[in-house]
Scaffold this motif. Structure first.
Motif, PDB file in Angstrom:
ATOM      1  N   VAL A  82      -1.165  -0.248 -11.122  1.00  0.00           N
ATOM      2  CA  VAL A  82       0.118  -0.938 -11.325  1.00  0.00           C
ATOM      3  C   VAL A  82       1.166   0.132 -11.597  1.00  0.00           C
ATOM      4  N   PRO A  83       2.169   0.259 -10.717  1.00  0.00           N
ATOM      5  CA  PRO A  83       2.341  -0.454  -9.434  1.00  0.00           C
ATOM      6  C   PRO A  83       1.345   0.065  -8.396  1.00  0.00           C
ATOM      7  N   PRO A  84       1.119  -0.682  -7.280  1.00  0.00           N
ATOM      8  CA  PRO A  84       0.199  -0.234  -6.239  1.00  0.00           C
ATOM      9  C   PRO A  84       0.640   1.124  -5.677  1.00  0.00           C
ATOM     10  N   ALA A  85      -0.331   2.007  -5.482  1.00  0.00           N
ATOM     11  CA  ALA A  85      -0.007   3.356  -5.005  1.00  0.00           C
ATOM     12  C   ALA A  85      -1.191   3.928  -4.229  1.00  0.00           C
ATOM     13  N   PRO A 203       2.103 -12.432   4.198  1.00  0.00           N
ATOM     14  CA  PRO A 203       2.085 -11.077   4.751  1.00  0.00           C
ATOM     15  C   PRO A 203       3.243 -10.250   4.195  1.00  0.00           C
ATOM     16  N   PRO A 204       3.011  -9.011   3.811  1.00  0.00           N
ATOM     17  CA  PRO A 204       4.099  -8.149   3.315  1.00  0.00           C
ATOM     18  C   PRO A 204       4.945  -7.619   4.460  1.00  0.00           C
ATOM     19  N   HIS A 205       6.218  -7.352   4.167  1.00  0.00           N
ATOM     20  CA  HIS A 205       7.152  -6.787   5.140  1.00  0.00           C
ATOM     21  C   HIS A 205       7.600  -5.415   4.664  1.00  0.00           C
ATOM     22  N   ALA A 256       4.278   8.183   3.406  1.00  0.00           N
ATOM     23  CA  ALA A 256       4.519   6.835   3.921  1.00  0.00           C
ATOM     24  C   ALA A 256       3.501   5.846   3.353  1.00  0.00           C
ATOM     25  N   ALA A 257       2.276   6.288   3.144  1.00  0.00           N
ATOM     26  CA  ALA A 257       1.254   5.389   2.617  1.00  0.00           C
ATOM     27  C   ALA A 257       1.618   4.924   1.217  1.00  0.00           C
ATOM     28  N   ASP A 258       2.170   5.826   0.383  1.00  0.00           N
ATOM     29  CA  ASP A 258       2.545   5.444  -0.978  1.00  0.00           C
ATOM     30  C   ASP A 258       3.755   4.510  -0.965  1.00  0.00           C
ATOM     31  N   ALA A 263       5.467  -1.468  -1.190  1.00  0.00           N
ATOM     32  CA  ALA A 263       5.978  -2.687  -0.555  1.00  0.00           C
ATOM     33  C   ALA A 263       4.902  -3.756  -0.418  1.00  0.00           C
ATOM     34  N   GLY A 264       3.723  -3.487  -0.958  1.00  0.00           N
ATOM     35  CA  GLY A 264       2.647  -4.482  -0.927  1.00  0.00           C
ATOM     36  C   GLY A 264       1.732  -4.383   0.275  1.00  0.00           C
ATOM     37  N   VAL A 265       1.801  -3.284   1.034  1.00  0.00           N
ATOM     38  CA  VAL A 265       0.949  -3.114   2.210  1.00  0.00           C
ATOM     39  C   VAL A 265      -0.382  -2.514   1.768  1.00  0.00           C
TER      40      VAL A 265
END
Length: 942
Positions: A82-85, A203-205, A256-258, A263-265
């Motif tokens: 938390v947060p997603p990373a 779905p996340p955007h 970009a992955a982080d 963004a919830g991906v």
């Protein structure tokens, strides 16, 4: 008593020294044979191992240039924090620690050479691509640092690895992809990713910023093989509607992955590329890797993973402090090693023929040398026997003379072989084989001595049927040889050669010699019949002496036949492989050169280079339904070609002539016109009466049915035509094939699973050069095309370690066998020269002239020369036909079919002439010596 024993020992030592000096030339022959064979046992395995290592490295390096042979992948758990990373940099840095789980020395031979990550294709929400209507657009994201060396940005810049907080992830697109999407540098893309089950309800955007547009540059290391989607977009039919889907892939930066995780991906697929270091003893290192790689995945799970997740049921792993899913190991090295092992085994099996033939010739040479040694000592042995010497004493005396020479020669040969042997190879010296060679030679001396000096067995009554018993024994021996040869040939044809069955050619040679010895008397009787009618006596006496000496020259005949037959056989293998390499290179490239690219690409009309003829082939994969029964056949490889282009590239090709005659290319094809097609035998058998239909979905249009009307069946020769080589290389084995006209390419949409092959043929020497062909191919299909040039492919095949090693084995084996056979022949002629000289001397006392005596020597040895030439040639030509099922030379040549056996007739003629001249030179030498003999010497011999 002590003094007597000492005196006896001194006498024995003096006797040994005296006999050693007298037997020095023949002992030197034994020493030369043992020294050469011992040196080979130490040197040859190391040299052969070096050739195997070189061949394996060539295959591994070629495969690793296209794609990593070993890779690891896993998916990081984004929502555990938390947060997603996603710490992509930390995960990629942790890659080298993953190789530590390889057991044994394998960890030292594998290293991580790079890494990256990929996202599954997401839906592009905006902007909508221009042009034909599409039901959807899919965008894939890849982080691949190694791609930057193969790109040239025409606008903007590469995506940054570290972007400021609060900004959108950056993406780089190829020029073709940017045009298909209708975007440029600075444009923004809105993408919808798949939702994560159990975590998200929608779905996340995410929004991506196009940082730059690039062009692919030419890569000499096949970098783009398997990565064509980074350069060219593709379209494929939508599974849920009648439209098409546009699919593109772009490059993103490290962070970009982080940013997408924020963004919830969900997490991307992390991949580490591993490289196997096979320097030095490559075969040993590859074998050492095979075992640990087989349980590498289990070792990784045991070291890095704990219990299964209660929701998904998957193992929870930790890499570099980041929670990830299970680790997947992709091992392509083990299958490559298995294929190489099969080729290497075939090369070793073929080499056993030459090795066993050399061993047989060497043993025959040793036998002749010992026979001559005992013949020289025959009178002395009889005298010692008459004075009361026992058989054991005479045998031990011979051993005391010969064994030290054999032991010293074996040690010197082994030391020389070890000194000359290359180091750091997978082959190792064979001391057991060297010891066996020395022991065999050493035991030949006492065995033959015992046979020469043993006391004859006494019987109560003299046997009157002694000749009948000898004939019966000879018949039994010959039948045994024939049965053993037949059984060996049958076993060899059924299961292939090995260390034991490799000696079957020796049995075949022995059978040929027995047949020649059986034919000798019959032929010579015919000669004698003609000689009786002539006025002179020289011809009659020469033929009579040759018939009388035929059984005594059996061993020399065997040596000559086996040596000549092995050399002819080796020439056949070398010629067949050499011709097959040209066929294999032609099959690989199809023409002077070929270029292959994924997807269907139509080169611009102005890309054709001057002086170059080209032919385009499009490969599609379709599901076809039979028009008669409606049975679906899937998949079917459909090749669209222009017969006129193929005929221009290869005017003499039977396939091009067949396509030109059967596939009519009239007016432009439309959706209602049936397309003529030639079918493979398997596809023709599935629908013998009617044609086929297939459904395709052009861009933005309704589905369309194509009708294929069979106009013929492809023969085996047509399927093996080099023009189809580059195309069939893209088709899985066993897939049915259909060839139709180029008009089908205008009716079928591009496919991501398809490919385009461009054949190039140079009209002028300048246009046929590799550099010119590569330039023309890259200009037509782009820098990502995989280009093969026939001359370069042929050079690579000829430089292959296994091919060169096999040629070296037969060349060296034939040379050494010829030297050993020459030595055996000289010794055999020396052994039998006394009888010939005695006959000549006797005739000279009766008034025979010196010139006639020379002719007599010539006539006595002429049948041996002719029989050796006939037998050796017969053996060299017969063996390959008997063993044709075991000669899988396709392993060394490539191509779809076993290469045809081609005898090297020029080498055969040279070998026959050499053997004939050698024997006749011996006759001339004997005649010269006889002419210089004085009257006293003549009378003593007579």
């Amino acid at each position: 008593m002590t003094g007597t024993a000492g005196a006896g020992a001194a006498v024995t030592r003096r006797l040994i020294r005296r006999e050693t000096r007298g037997d020095l030339p023949l002992l030197a022959c034994l020493a030369a044979v043992v020294l050469a064979l011992s040196a080979l046992c130490a040197w040859a395995p190391a040299y052969a191992g070096g050739q195997e290592d070189r061949a394996l490295r060539q295959r591994v390096d070629a495969s690793q240039a296209q794609a990593p042979l070993i890779s690891l992948s896993t998916t990081p758990e984004v929502f555990d924090t938390v947060p997603p990373a996603v710490d992509a940099a930390g995960l990629l840095r942790a890659g080298p620690t993953l190789t530590e789980q390889l057991t044994g020395p394998a960890a030292r031979h594998v290293s991580v050479i790079g890494g990256g990550y990929d996202y599954d294709q997401a839906s592009l929400i905006s902007p909508r691509p221009p042009g034909p209507a599409n039901t959807g657009t899919r965008l894939g994201l890849t982080y691949l640092p190694s791609a930057r060396a193969h790109l040239h940005y025409v606008s903007g810049h590469p995506p940054a690895d570290r972007t400021p907080l609060g900004t959108a992830p950056q993406i780089g697109l190829s020029q073709a992809s940017a045009r298909a999407l209708g975007v440029r540098a600075g444009s923004r893309l809105t993408v919808e990713f798949a939702r994560t089950l159990g975590v998200q309800d929608a779905p996340p955007h995410a929004t991506l910023l196009v940082s730059g547009v690039y062009l692919a540059t030419a890569a000499g290391d096949d970098f783009w093989s398997g990565r064509e989607t980074l350069d060219q977009p593709s379209r494929y039919p939508d599974e849920h509607s009648a439209g098409t889907v546009l699919a593109v892939r772009g490059l993103v930066g490290l962070d970009a992955a982080d940013l997408l995780a924020g963004a919830g991906v969900g997490g991307p697929r992390m991949t580490w590329q591993l490289r196997a270091d096979l320097s030095g003893p490559a075969l040993e290192r590859a074998r050492a890797l095979t075992g640990p790689l087989s349980h590498y995945s289990a070792d990784l799970s045991a070291a890095l993973c704990q219990g299964a997740d209660p929701v998904t049921g998957e193992l929870g792993c930790h890499v570099g402090g980041q929670a990830t899913g299970p680790l997947l190991v992709v091992d392509s090295l083990t299958p490559l090693l298995a294929a190489f092992t099969a080729q290497d085994r075939q090369a070793r099996d073929l080499a056993t023929f030459a090795v066993d033939a050399l061993a047989a010739v060497a043993l025959a040479t040793v036998t002749v040398a010992v026979r001559l040694l005992l013949r020289r000592r025959q009178a002395h042995l009889r005298l010692q026997r008459a004075r009361g010497a026992s058989t054991v004493r005479l045998v031990l005396l011979r051993c005391a003379v010969a064994w030290p020479v054999v032991a010293v020669a074996a040690l010197l040969g082994w030391a020389a072989g070890e000194a000359l042997a290359p180091g750091g190879t997978s082959g190792s010296p064979q001391p057991a084989t060297a010891a066996l060679v020395a022991s065999t030679v050493a035991l030949t001396v006492p065995l033959m001595t015992w046979l020469a000096v043993r006391e004859p067995r006494r019987t109560a009554r003299p046997r009157r049927s002694r000749p009948n018993i000898a004939v019966g024994r000879r018949v039994v021996l010959e039948l045994t040889v024939l049965i053993a040869t037949a059984a060996g040939v049958v076993a060899l044809r059924s299961q292939g050669p090995d260390g034991i069955l490799g000696a079957v050619p020796v049995l075949v040679a022995l059978t040929v010699v027995l047949a020649l010895l059986r034919c000798y008397p019959f032929v010579l009787r015919l000669v004698l019949r003609q000689a009786r009618r002539s006025r002179g006596t020289v011809g009659f006496i020469g033929a009579a002496r040759a018939a009388h000496d035929a059984p005594a020259t059996g061993l020399a005949l065997f040596v000559l036949v086996l040596t000549l037959g092995t050399a002819v056989f080796g020439g056949l293998v070398h010629r067949t492989v050499d011709d097959g390499l040209a066929t294999g290179a032609a099959w690989t490239t199809g023409a002077d050169a070929s270029a292959t690219v994924a997807g269907t690409v139509t080169p611009a009309s102005d890309t054709r280079a001057a002086g170059t003829r080209t032919a385009l082939q499009h490969l599609y994969t379709l599901s076809l339904a039979g028009r008669a029964d409606g049975a679906v056949i899937s998949p079917v490889a459909v090749v669209a070609v222009d017969p006129e282009q193929l005929a221009a590239v290869a005017p003499k090709s039977p396939l091009a002539a067949t396509l030109r005659a059967r596939l009519t290319t009239g007016a432009r094809a439309d959706e209602n016109a049936p397309l003529p097609a030639l079918l493979s035998p398997a596809l023709r058998a599935s629908e013998p009466t009617g044609g086929f239909t297939g459904t395709v979905v052009p861009d933005g249009q309704r589905p369309r049915d194509l009708t294929f009307t069979p106009v013929g069946t492809l023969s085996t020769a047509a399927l093996h035509d080099p023009l189809l080589g580059p195309v069939t290389a893209q088709i899985p084995a066993g897939t049915p094939l259909l060839i139709t006209t180029a008009g089908a390419a205008r009716l079928m949409p591009p496919q991501p699973s398809g490919s385009t092959v461009l054949l190039l043929e140079g009209d002028t020497p300048a246009a046929a050069r590799p550099a010119a062909l590569r330039s023309a191919a890259a200009r037509a299909l782009g820098p990502q095309a995989r280009i093969r040039v026939r001359s370069e492919t042929l050079s690579a095949l000829r430089e292959d370690g296994l091919t060169r090693g096999l040629g070296t084995v037969y060349t060296a084996g034939s040379t050494l066998a010829a030297l050993a056979g020459l030595l055996a022949l000289v010794l055999e002629l020396t052994l039998t020269s006394h009888e010939r000289s005695r006959t000549t001397s006797f005739l000279r006392t009766l008034g025979l002239g010196a010139g006639e005596a020379g002719i007599l020597h010539f006539l006595q040895l002429l049948p041996l020369a002719l029989a050796s030439a006939v037998g050796g040639t017969l053996l060299g030509l017969l063996e390959p036909r008997l063993l044709a099922q075991t000669l899988d030379l396709r392993q060394f040549t490539g191509g779809p079919a076993q290469p045809a056996l081609h005898t090297d007739y020029s080498l055969t003629v040279v070998l026959i002439a050499g053997v004939t001249v050698l024997i006749l030179a011996a006759a001339v030498t004997e005649a010269f010596v006889a002419r210089r003999r004085g009257l006293g010497a003549v009378l003593r011999l007579a």
